[in-house]
Write a protein that holds these residues in place. Structure first.
Motif, PDB file in Angstrom:
ATOM      1  N   GLY A  56       0.791  -1.040   0.145  1.00 22.45           N
ATOM      2  CA  GLY A  56       0.179  -0.014   0.015  1.00 22.45           C
ATOM      3  C   GLY A  56       0.941   1.342  -0.201  1.00 22.45           C
ATOM      4  N   PRO A  57       0.246   2.353   0.348  1.00 25.79           N
ATOM      5  CA  PRO A  57       0.948   3.646   0.402  1.00 25.79           C
ATOM      6  C   PRO A  57       1.916   3.776   1.468  1.00 25.79           C
ATOM      7  CG  PRO A  57      -1.301   3.982   0.008  1.00 25.79           C
ATOM      8  CD  PRO A  57      -1.240   2.460   0.223  1.00 25.79           C
ATOM      9  N   SER A  58       3.081   4.292   1.434  1.00 27.71           N
ATOM     10  CA  SER A  58       3.996   4.471   2.411  1.00 27.71           C
ATOM     11  C   SER A  58       3.239   5.472   3.579  1.00 27.71           C
ATOM     12  CB  SER A  58       5.194   5.041   2.092  1.00 27.71           C
ATOM     13  OG  SER A  58       5.922   3.850   1.236  1.00 27.71           O
ATOM     14  N   PRO A  59       3.576   5.182   4.917  1.00 29.24           N
ATOM     15  CA  PRO A  59       3.284   6.207   5.757  1.00 29.24           C
ATOM     16  C   PRO A  59       3.952   7.584   5.388  1.00 29.24           C
ATOM     17  CG  PRO A  59       4.617   4.418   6.859  1.00 29.24           C
ATOM     18  CD  PRO A  59       4.472   4.040   5.484  1.00 29.24           C
ATOM     19  N   ASP A  60       3.306   8.708   5.765  1.00 29.22           N
ATOM     20  CA  ASP A  60       3.909   9.932   5.358  1.00 29.22           C
ATOM     21  C   ASP A  60       5.403  10.167   5.783  1.00 29.22           C
ATOM     22  OD1 ASP A  60       1.826  10.769   4.348  1.00 29.22           O
ATOM     23  OD2 ASP A  60       0.849  12.085   6.246  1.00 29.22           O
ATOM     24  N   TRP A  61       6.037   9.676   7.068  1.00 30.53           N
ATOM     25  CA  TRP A  61       7.233   9.821   7.408  1.00 30.53           C
ATOM     26  C   TRP A  61       8.117   8.869   6.492  1.00 30.53           C
ATOM     27  CZ3 TRP A  61      10.822   5.867   8.409  1.00 30.53           C
ATOM     28  CH2 TRP A  61       9.921   4.606   8.590  1.00 30.53           C
ATOM     29  N   ARG A  65      10.984  10.915   3.897  1.00 25.49           N
ATOM     30  CA  ARG A  65      12.407  10.637   3.928  1.00 25.49           C
ATOM     31  C   ARG A  65      12.989  10.075   2.515  1.00 25.49           C
ATOM     32  NH1 ARG A  65      13.660   8.414   9.936  1.00 25.49           N
ATOM     33  NH2 ARG A  65      12.968  10.244  10.977  1.00 25.49           N
ATOM     34  N   VAL A  66      12.067   8.978   2.067  1.00 22.65           N
ATOM     35  CA  VAL A  66      12.390   8.513   0.569  1.00 22.65           C
ATOM     36  C   VAL A  66      12.518   9.766  -0.247  1.00 22.65           C
ATOM     37  CG1 VAL A  66      11.652   7.261  -1.366  1.00 22.65           C
ATOM     38  CG2 VAL A  66      11.487   6.522   1.046  1.00 22.65           C
ATOM     39  N   GLU A  67      11.514  10.734  -0.407  1.00 23.00           N
ATOM     40  CA  GLU A  67      11.805  11.824  -1.250  1.00 23.00           C
ATOM     41  C   GLU A  67      12.754  12.791  -1.169  1.00 23.00           C
ATOM     42  OE1 GLU A  67       7.506  13.026  -1.247  1.00 23.00           O
ATOM     43  OE2 GLU A  67       6.823  11.626  -2.655  1.00 23.00           O
ATOM     44  N   SER A  68      13.104  12.896   0.503  1.00 22.59           N
ATOM     45  CA  SER A  68      14.293  13.882   0.688  1.00 22.59           C
ATOM     46  C   SER A  68      15.563  13.181   0.220  1.00 22.59           C
ATOM     47  CB  SER A  68      14.254  13.813   2.100  1.00 22.59           C
ATOM     48  OG  SER A  68      15.033  12.913   2.659  1.00 22.59           O
ATOM     49  N   ILE A  69      15.758  12.180  -0.194  1.00 23.81           N
ATOM     50  CA  ILE A  69      16.988  11.597  -0.898  1.00 23.81           C
ATOM     51  C   ILE A  69      16.928  11.545  -2.450  1.00 23.81           C
ATOM     52  CG2 ILE A  69      17.815  10.667   1.279  1.00 23.81           C
ATOM     53  CD1 ILE A  69      16.788   7.701   0.231  1.00 23.81           C
ATOM     54  N   GLY A  70      15.963  11.953  -2.798  1.00 18.14           N
ATOM     55  CA  GLY A  70      15.761  12.192  -4.374  1.00 18.14           C
ATOM     56  C   GLY A  70      15.149  11.043  -5.004  1.00 18.14           C
ATOM     57  N   LYS A  71      14.614   9.996  -4.069  1.00 14.04           N
ATOM     58  CA  LYS A  71      13.812   9.042  -4.796  1.00 14.04           C
ATOM     59  C   LYS A  71      12.224   9.477  -4.890  1.00 14.04           C
ATOM     60  CE  LYS A  71      16.994   6.131  -5.636  1.00 14.04           C
ATOM     61  NZ  LYS A  71      17.100   5.621  -6.651  1.00 14.04           N
ATOM     62  N   ARG A  72      11.689   8.666  -5.885  1.00 11.14           N
ATOM     63  CA  ARG A  72      10.008   8.601  -5.787  1.00 11.14           C
ATOM     64  C   ARG A  72       9.474   7.679  -5.204  1.00 11.14           C
ATOM     65  NH1 ARG A  72       6.556   5.898  -9.532  1.00 11.14           N
ATOM     66  NH2 ARG A  72       8.370   4.877 -10.420  1.00 11.14           N
ATOM     67  N   ILE A  77       6.511  -1.234   0.642  1.00 11.16           N
ATOM     68  CA  ILE A  77       7.685  -2.308   0.254  1.00 11.16           C
ATOM     69  C   ILE A  77       8.548  -1.780  -0.247  1.00 11.16           C
ATOM     70  CG2 ILE A  77       8.124  -4.565  -0.492  1.00 11.16           C
ATOM     71  CD1 ILE A  77       5.866  -4.451   1.905  1.00 11.16           C
ATOM     72  N   VAL A  78       8.514  -1.181  -1.518  1.00  9.06           N
ATOM     73  CA  VAL A  78       9.740  -0.638  -2.283  1.00  9.06           C
ATOM     74  C   VAL A  78      10.435   0.434  -1.401  1.00  9.06           C
ATOM     75  CG1 VAL A  78      10.298   0.376  -4.678  1.00  9.06           C
ATOM     76  CG2 VAL A  78       8.625  -1.295  -4.533  1.00  9.06           C
ATOM     77  N   ASP A  79       9.498   1.270  -0.889  1.00 10.79           N
ATOM     78  CA  ASP A  79      10.285   2.384  -0.150  1.00 10.79           C
ATOM     79  C   ASP A  79      10.895   1.996   0.979  1.00 10.79           C
ATOM     80  OD1 ASP A  79       8.851   3.944  -2.108  1.00 10.79           O
ATOM     81  OD2 ASP A  79       7.212   4.686  -0.508  1.00 10.79           O
ATOM     82  N   VAL A  80      10.656   0.967   1.514  1.00  7.90           N
ATOM     83  CA  VAL A  80      11.600   0.727   2.827  1.00  7.90           C
ATOM     84  C   VAL A  80      12.791  -0.085   2.294  1.00  7.90           C
ATOM     85  CG1 VAL A  80      10.675  -2.035   3.178  1.00  7.90           C
ATOM     86  CG2 VAL A  80      11.243  -0.346   5.206  1.00  7.90           C
ATOM     87  N   THR A  81      12.788  -0.748   1.131  1.00  2.00           N
ATOM     88  CA  THR A  81      14.321  -0.973   0.742  1.00  2.00           C
ATOM     89  C   THR A  81      15.149   0.142   0.377  1.00  2.00           C
ATOM     90  OG1 THR A  81      13.394  -1.209  -1.585  1.00  2.00           O
ATOM     91  CG2 THR A  81      13.125  -3.111  -0.199  1.00  2.00           C
ATOM     92  N   ASN A  82      14.479   1.217  -0.310  1.00  5.17           N
ATOM     93  CA  ASN A  82      15.421   2.349  -0.469  1.00  5.17           C
ATOM     94  C   ASN A  82      15.634   3.159   0.994  1.00  5.17           C
ATOM     95  OD1 ASN A  82      15.777   2.499  -3.100  1.00  5.17           O
ATOM     96  ND2 ASN A  82      13.562   3.195  -3.355  1.00  5.17           N
ATOM     97  N   TYR A  83      15.045   3.102   1.739  1.00  6.75           N
ATOM     98  CA  TYR A  83      15.367   3.726   3.186  1.00  6.75           C
ATOM     99  C   TYR A  83      16.367   2.897   3.932  1.00  6.75           C
ATOM    100  CZ  TYR A  83      14.450   5.193   8.074  1.00  6.75           C
ATOM    101  OH  TYR A  83      14.596   5.771   9.284  1.00  6.75           O
ATOM    102  N   VAL A  84      16.232   1.535   3.731  1.00  2.06           N
ATOM    103  CA  VAL A  84      17.369   0.661   4.347  1.00  2.06           C
ATOM    104  C   VAL A  84      18.899   1.128   3.662  1.00  2.06           C
ATOM    105  CG1 VAL A  84      18.446  -1.686   4.676  1.00  2.06           C
ATOM    106  CG2 VAL A  84      15.946  -1.101   5.247  1.00  2.06           C
ATOM    107  N   LEU A  85      18.768   1.040   2.261  1.00  2.00           N
ATOM    108  CA  LEU A  85      19.893   1.483   1.477  1.00  2.00           C
ATOM    109  C   LEU A  85      20.576   2.675   1.930  1.00  2.00           C
ATOM    110  CD1 LEU A  85      21.929   1.213  -1.041  1.00  2.00           C
ATOM    111  CD2 LEU A  85      19.958   2.409  -2.288  1.00  2.00           C
ATOM    112  N   PHE A  86      19.875   3.662   1.986  1.00  2.00           N
ATOM    113  CA  PHE A  86      20.322   5.103   2.336  1.00  2.00           C
ATOM    114  C   PHE A  86      20.578   5.011   3.750  1.00  2.00           C
ATOM    115  CE2 PHE A  86      18.777   5.720  -1.992  1.00  2.00           C
ATOM    116  CZ  PHE A  86      19.738   6.392  -2.480  1.00  2.00           C
TER     117      PHE A  86
END
Length: 183
Positions: A56-61, A65-72, A77-86
């Motif tokens: 589903g959609p990511s929570p706002d927080w 955070r994902v958008e603050s590092i230049g990711k869409r 599920i996908v957003d949390v992988t980018n969060y872990v990466l960075f």
């Protein structure tokens, strides 16, 4: 890593994060078999089967955070992988487990002329110099470069495989340059 380097420059000690180990149901890994055929190109590959997730959609927080590092923001599920990466510097990738043919993942060299459609909808012809992640039938990702559409996580996904791997950086760079995909 960058925070540690800045800490050295300004003579400040960085507070280390302490991660708690989470026990999981060991039967989940019985649903996934991983075979690494090229241990030079991929010295470490870990896959974890997880069932019963809800996309589903990511929570706002997380979205912020994902958008603050230049990711869409794509989904939780996908957003949390980018969060872990960075956050910790370890790339992760997630596959829809129900879209994998044969219930096994192979890390292998591509066959000359083999094709993959990537997540960004590019059709790529592969050759034997390139390392791929494949299921029993075809490539599902270009190792260290880009995931494929075949096993993409979407709103209907309920079971996933989380991949954490280390790929030979020279191989990844050469593949990236050859197919003109920079990620």
């Amino acid at each position: 890593g960058i925070a540690k380097e800045i800490g050295v420059l300004i003579s400040e000690k960085i507070k280390e994060k302490i991660y708690e180990e989470i026990e999981g149901d060991p039967t989940y890994n019985e649903k996934l078999l991983v075979t690494v055929e090229d241990t030079v190109g991929c010295p470490r590959y870990i896959g974890r089967y997880v069932q019963g997730i809800q996309v589903g959609p990511s929570p706002d927080w997380l979205k912020k955070r994902v958008e603050s590092i230049g990711k869409r923001s794509i989904n939780n599920i996908v957003d949390v992988t980018n969060y872990v990466l960075f956050g910790v510097g370890q790339p992760l990738h997630v596959f829809d487990a129900d879209k994998l043919e044969g219930g096994e993942i192979y890390v292998r060299r591509a066959q000359n002329g083999e094709k993959i459609s990537t997540l960004d909808e590019k059709n790529v012809e592969l050759d034997e110099s390139m390392l791929v992640i494949a299921d029993g039938a075809a490539p599902i990702a270009i190792a260290g470069v880009k995931g494929g559409k075949k096993a993409e996580v979407d709103e209907q996904t309920t079971n996933i495989v989380i991949e954490s791997a280390n790929f030979d950086s020279v191989s990844v760079r050469k593949t990236s340059q050859k197919i003109q995909i920079k990620t």
